[in-house]
Design a protein around this motif. Structure first.
Motif, mmCIF file in Angstrom:
data_model
loop_
_atom_site.group_PDB
_atom_site.id
_atom_site.type_symbol
_atom_site.label_atom_id
_atom_site.label_comp_id
_atom_site.label_asym_id
_atom_site.label_seq_id
_atom_site.Cartn_x
_atom_site.Cartn_y
_atom_site.Cartn_z
ATOM 1 N N LYS A 173 -18.561 -21.199 -18.197
ATOM 2 C CA LYS A 173 -18.719 -19.795 -18.578
ATOM 3 C C LYS A 173 -19.641 -19.671 -19.786
ATOM 4 C CE LYS A 173 -17.815 -15.387 -18.351
ATOM 5 N NZ LYS A 173 -18.248 -14.573 -17.183
ATOM 6 N N GLU A 174 -19.455 -20.556 -20.770
ATOM 7 C CA GLU A 174 -20.336 -20.557 -21.934
ATOM 8 C C GLU A 174 -21.782 -20.816 -21.516
ATOM 9 O OE1 GLU A 174 -19.493 -20.184 -25.502
ATOM 10 O OE2 GLU A 174 -17.927 -19.159 -24.370
ATOM 11 N N GLN A 211 -5.466 -19.112 -9.847
ATOM 12 C CA GLN A 211 -6.110 -17.834 -10.152
ATOM 13 C C GLN A 211 -7.430 -18.004 -10.906
ATOM 14 O OE1 GLN A 211 -3.140 -14.646 -11.338
ATOM 15 N NE2 GLN A 211 -1.819 -16.429 -11.574
ATOM 16 N N GLN A 233 -14.419 -25.196 -16.428
ATOM 17 C CA GLN A 233 -14.683 -23.790 -16.119
ATOM 18 C C GLN A 233 -15.051 -23.007 -17.380
ATOM 19 O OE1 GLN A 233 -15.081 -24.016 -12.617
ATOM 20 N NE2 GLN A 233 -14.358 -21.915 -12.784
ATOM 21 N N LEU A 234 -14.312 -23.249 -18.456
ATOM 22 C CA LEU A 234 -14.605 -22.541 -19.705
ATOM 23 C C LEU A 234 -15.981 -22.930 -20.237
ATOM 24 C CD1 LEU A 234 -11.127 -22.717 -21.484
ATOM 25 C CD2 LEU A 234 -12.175 -20.750 -20.354
ATOM 26 N N THR A 289 -18.718 -16.912 -13.161
ATOM 27 C CA THR A 289 -19.334 -15.610 -13.410
ATOM 28 C C THR A 289 -18.293 -14.544 -13.706
ATOM 29 O OG1 THR A 289 -19.315 -15.072 -11.038
ATOM 30 C CG2 THR A 289 -21.286 -16.153 -11.905
ATOM 31 N N GLN A 290 -17.020 -14.880 -13.524
ATOM 32 C CA GLN A 290 -15.943 -13.917 -13.734
ATOM 33 C C GLN A 290 -15.091 -14.310 -14.939
ATOM 34 O OE1 GLN A 290 -13.934 -12.715 -10.008
ATOM 35 N NE2 GLN A 290 -15.445 -13.948 -8.912
ATOM 36 N N ASP A 291 -14.109 -13.460 -15.228
ATOM 37 C CA ASP A 291 -13.216 -13.682 -16.365
ATOM 38 C C ASP A 291 -12.472 -15.009 -16.225
ATOM 39 O OD1 ASP A 291 -10.351 -13.347 -17.673
ATOM 40 O OD2 ASP A 291 -11.679 -11.933 -18.670
ATOM 41 N N GLN A 292 -12.343 -15.725 -17.339
ATOM 42 C CA GLN A 292 -11.730 -17.057 -17.310
ATOM 43 C C GLN A 292 -10.381 -17.117 -18.034
ATOM 44 O OE1 GLN A 292 -12.920 -19.876 -15.585
ATOM 45 N NE2 GLN A 292 -14.094 -18.209 -14.664
ATOM 46 N N ARG A 293 -9.671 -15.983 -18.121
ATOM 47 C CA ARG A 293 -8.360 -16.004 -18.773
ATOM 48 C C ARG A 293 -7.383 -16.914 -18.049
ATOM 49 N NH1 ARG A 293 -7.511 -9.611 -19.774
ATOM 50 N NH2 ARG A 293 -8.907 -9.587 -17.964
#
Length: 288
Positions: A185-186, A137, A181-182, A142-146
């Protein structure tokens, strides 16, 4: 004789249960007995023993019928909870849901298994499946990384709680990917601020990458962007330190070449200030 009577009573009770379900669905028992086209399993009722259902599930898996296999395993889980067959069915139910791409359901089923059987023979595998379901998932940076955060948490449990299991190596690989990925995102947010000349906000994001995700593939660019942002603010010493740490760890990097050119073009060179947070963080980098 008593045993025969007991078996007969169980069969009678099962028939009575089937009769009630069919009657509620609008079918008469007589119709069920006389009409060969009516399949009671399609009503969600399985009357076979759990061992039989389990073997049917395995046969369906082998034939590629994962949805039907999952239905068999779920039936065992519903009708035989907290039994050995129920435990084994939960494992296979988690697996089939994951393979079918029903990742949220796989996570829910897997977590339920882990709460009930945390130290069973299959617990490492089920925890690994939960991590895989989360990893599927993970979205673009560019999207949410939860999902990346949850992947790391789930896979860390595999590594920590089951260090000798065969799933540790891949769990570690999934952790590295999620951390990349995290960090990505940063970087995406940092570049957004940098383009708008909001340098302090940009620096904080790039700093997060260097300090929190030192062993990711985003660090080279983060150091180069720190060089750029600090120099744009007139904080030349920190810009020189960022470039020096970048050059020491990644001397052949294009990011270092660009940073060196930026400084050299303005009459200064990379030079490390050992008292800077960048220098301290640099000791933990991949190339340190």
């Amino acid at each position: 004789m008593n045993h025969v009577r007991s078996v007969g009573m169980r069969k009678t009770a099962r028939v009575a249960l089937v009769s009630l379900v069919l009657a509620g669905a609008g079918f008469g028992v007589t119709a069920c007995q006389s009409d060969p086209d009516i399949d009671i399993t399609k009503l969600g009722l399985e009357t076979d023993a759990p061992e039989t259902l389990y073997n049917q599930g395995l046969a369906n898996m082998k034939a590629g019928n994962l949805a039907e296999a999952g239905r068999k395993f779920d039936s065992i889980d519903r009708q035989n909870p907290f039994t050995e067959w129920g435990r084994k069915a939960l494992v296979m139910s988690t697996f089939t849901k994951y393979r079918l791409g029903r990742n949220d359901e796989a996570v829910a089923t897997g977590n339920r298994y882990m709460s009930q059987y945390p130290q069973s023979q299959d617990s490492a595998y089920v925890q690994y499946l939960v991590g895989l379901a989360y990893s599927k998932q993970i979205a673009d940076v560019t999207q949410d990384q939860r999902a990346a955060v949850r992947t790391i948490d789930a896979m860390n449990k595999v590594v920590t709680n089951y260090p000798t299991s065969e799933y540790v190596e891949d769990a570690q690989a999934k952790i590295r990917f999620a951390r990349d990925q995290l960090a990505g995102k940063e970087m995406q947010i940092g570049r957004y601020y940098l383009e708008r000349k909001e340098y302090l906000a940009a620096i904080q994001r790039f700093r997060n990458v260097v300090e929190q995700y030192p062993n990711t593939n985003q660090v080279e660019e983060a150091l180069a962007r720190l060089t750029e942002a600090y120099y744009a603010m007139g904080i030349t010493e920190e810009a020189q330190t960022a470039a020096a740490v970048l050059g020491r760890n990644y001397p052949d990097s294009q990011w270092y070449a660009d940073s060196f050119k930026l400084l050299k073009g303005n009459g200064v060179e990379p030079r490390e200030n050992r008292g800077s947070w960048i220098s301290r963080a640099g000791a933990k980098l991949i190339g340190a």
